[in-house]
Write a protein that holds these residues in place. Sequence first.
Motif, PDB file in Angstrom:
ATOM      1  N   TRP A  84       0.867  -1.176   0.000  1.00 56.97           N
ATOM      2  CA  TRP A  84       0.000   0.000   0.000  1.00 56.97           C
ATOM      3  C   TRP A  84       0.900   1.221   0.000  1.00 56.97           C
ATOM      4  N   HIS A  85       0.503   2.201  -0.791  1.00 53.43           N
ATOM      5  CA  HIS A  85       1.271   3.434  -0.907  1.00 53.43           C
ATOM      6  C   HIS A  85       0.293   4.598  -0.881  1.00 53.43           C
ATOM      7  N   GLY A  86       0.538   5.548  -0.010  1.00 50.35           N
ATOM      8  CA  GLY A  86      -0.264   6.759   0.054  1.00 50.35           C
ATOM      9  C   GLY A  86       0.632   7.966  -0.112  1.00 50.35           C
ATOM     10  N   GLU A  87       0.173   8.919  -0.900  1.00 49.94           N
ATOM     11  CA  GLU A  87       1.003  10.100  -1.170  1.00 49.94           C
ATOM     12  C   GLU A  87       0.116  11.328  -1.330  1.00 49.94           C
ATOM     13  N   ASP A  88       0.529  12.415  -0.703  1.00 49.72           N
ATOM     14  CA  ASP A  88      -0.199  13.674  -0.852  1.00 49.72           C
ATOM     15  C   ASP A  88      -0.065  14.188  -2.277  1.00 49.72           C
ATOM     16  N   ILE A  89      -1.123  14.809  -2.753  1.00 48.76           N
ATOM     17  CA  ILE A  89      -1.106  15.449  -4.063  1.00 48.76           C
ATOM     18  C   ILE A  89      -0.796  16.919  -3.825  1.00 48.76           C
ATOM     19  N   GLU A 124      -2.281  20.826  -7.738  1.00 44.66           N
ATOM     20  CA  GLU A 124      -2.857  19.798  -8.614  1.00 44.66           C
ATOM     21  C   GLU A 124      -4.207  19.284  -8.134  1.00 44.66           C
ATOM     22  N   ALA A 125      -4.569  19.556  -6.899  1.00 42.70           N
ATOM     23  CA  ALA A 125      -5.835  19.059  -6.343  1.00 42.70           C
ATOM     24  C   ALA A 125      -6.182  19.885  -5.109  1.00 42.70           C
ATOM     25  N   PRO A 126      -7.412  19.781  -4.624  1.00 41.60           N
ATOM     26  CA  PRO A 126      -7.776  20.530  -3.411  1.00 41.60           C
ATOM     27  C   PRO A 126      -6.867  20.150  -2.238  1.00 41.60           C
ATOM     28  N   PRO A 127      -6.593  21.078  -1.340  1.00 42.76           N
ATOM     29  CA  PRO A 127      -5.750  20.783  -0.182  1.00 42.76           C
ATOM     30  C   PRO A 127      -6.258  19.556   0.587  1.00 42.76           C
ATOM     31  N   GLY A 128      -5.338  18.723   1.023  1.00 41.27           N
ATOM     32  CA  GLY A 128      -5.688  17.511   1.752  1.00 41.27           C
ATOM     33  C   GLY A 128      -5.910  16.297   0.866  1.00 41.27           C
ATOM     34  N   SER A 129      -5.825  16.463  -0.468  1.00 43.67           N
ATOM     35  CA  SER A 129      -6.015  15.330  -1.379  1.00 43.67           C
ATOM     36  C   SER A 129      -4.784  14.428  -1.363  1.00 43.67           C
ATOM     37  N   MET A 130      -5.047  13.153  -1.548  1.00 43.39           N
ATOM     38  CA  MET A 130      -3.946  12.186  -1.590  1.00 43.39           C
ATOM     39  C   MET A 130      -4.322  11.032  -2.507  1.00 43.39           C
ATOM     40  N   THR A 131      -3.324  10.253  -2.890  1.00 43.08           N
ATOM     41  CA  THR A 131      -3.571   9.013  -3.613  1.00 43.08           C
ATOM     42  C   THR A 131      -3.435   7.863  -2.629  1.00 43.08           C
ATOM     43  N   SER A 132      -4.134   6.783  -2.910  1.00 39.02           N
ATOM     44  CA  SER A 132      -4.029   5.548  -2.143  1.00 39.02           C
ATOM     45  C   SER A 132      -3.942   4.433  -3.165  1.00 39.02           C
ATOM     46  N   SER A 133      -2.815   3.749  -3.195  1.00 40.74           N
ATOM     47  CA  SER A 133      -2.577   2.730  -4.219  1.00 40.74           C
ATOM     48  C   SER A 133      -2.292   1.392  -3.573  1.00 40.74           C
TER      49      SER A 133
END
Length: 189
Positions: free
Chosen positions: A79-84, A88-97
């Motif tokens: 699992w990998h999570g990273e802030d965007i 590039e996106a609204p504040p607090g957005s992140m990816t979860s892979s």
Amino acid sequence: MSRPSFSDLPAVFPDWSPYPDLESAARAYLRDPDIALDAMAGVLRGQSVLGFTLERFVNDVNGVWQEVVVCDGTRLILWHGEDIPPEEAPPGSMTSSLRVVALSAVTEVGCRRRLSRNPNGHARVDSVDVYLLLTSLDEANVAAEEAGSVIRHDALRFGKTLDDGGAGQIARLEEFARLVSSLVGKPML
């Protein structure tokens, strides 16, 4: 979901190495443990976690980067999570892979330890770098093949140092590498 900005996060995170189970370690170390544990639970579906390693760091570009790697005896679940970035996106957005790799796809495990000696000659492990070579090809190099570049296999890389994780996390990463090494090449039941 309200989270602190990455400028408010401490540079040194709590040590996860004393926690023997994944949930406790993730809750002690990750910023987003519920997201990670929920994503992984959907894949584990009751399978035992034989070993794991965690990573987290903050960078000035993307904010918080988090990773969990679990071995259940037949697979590696990553699992990998990273802030965007805010632009590039609204504040607090992140990816979860989530990525699942069969242990049968691991062809080689390498572990390099850096040692130093104190004045009385006692050796101490300063860092450890682990790689798992996979049968899949590195996507960046597949495109470069047409230009005559060398094709490389995909690899998973993990590292811990005394400054980034400490002796406990170094030992836990070595333990994880030994676990995966002991399973690679064995018939899967």
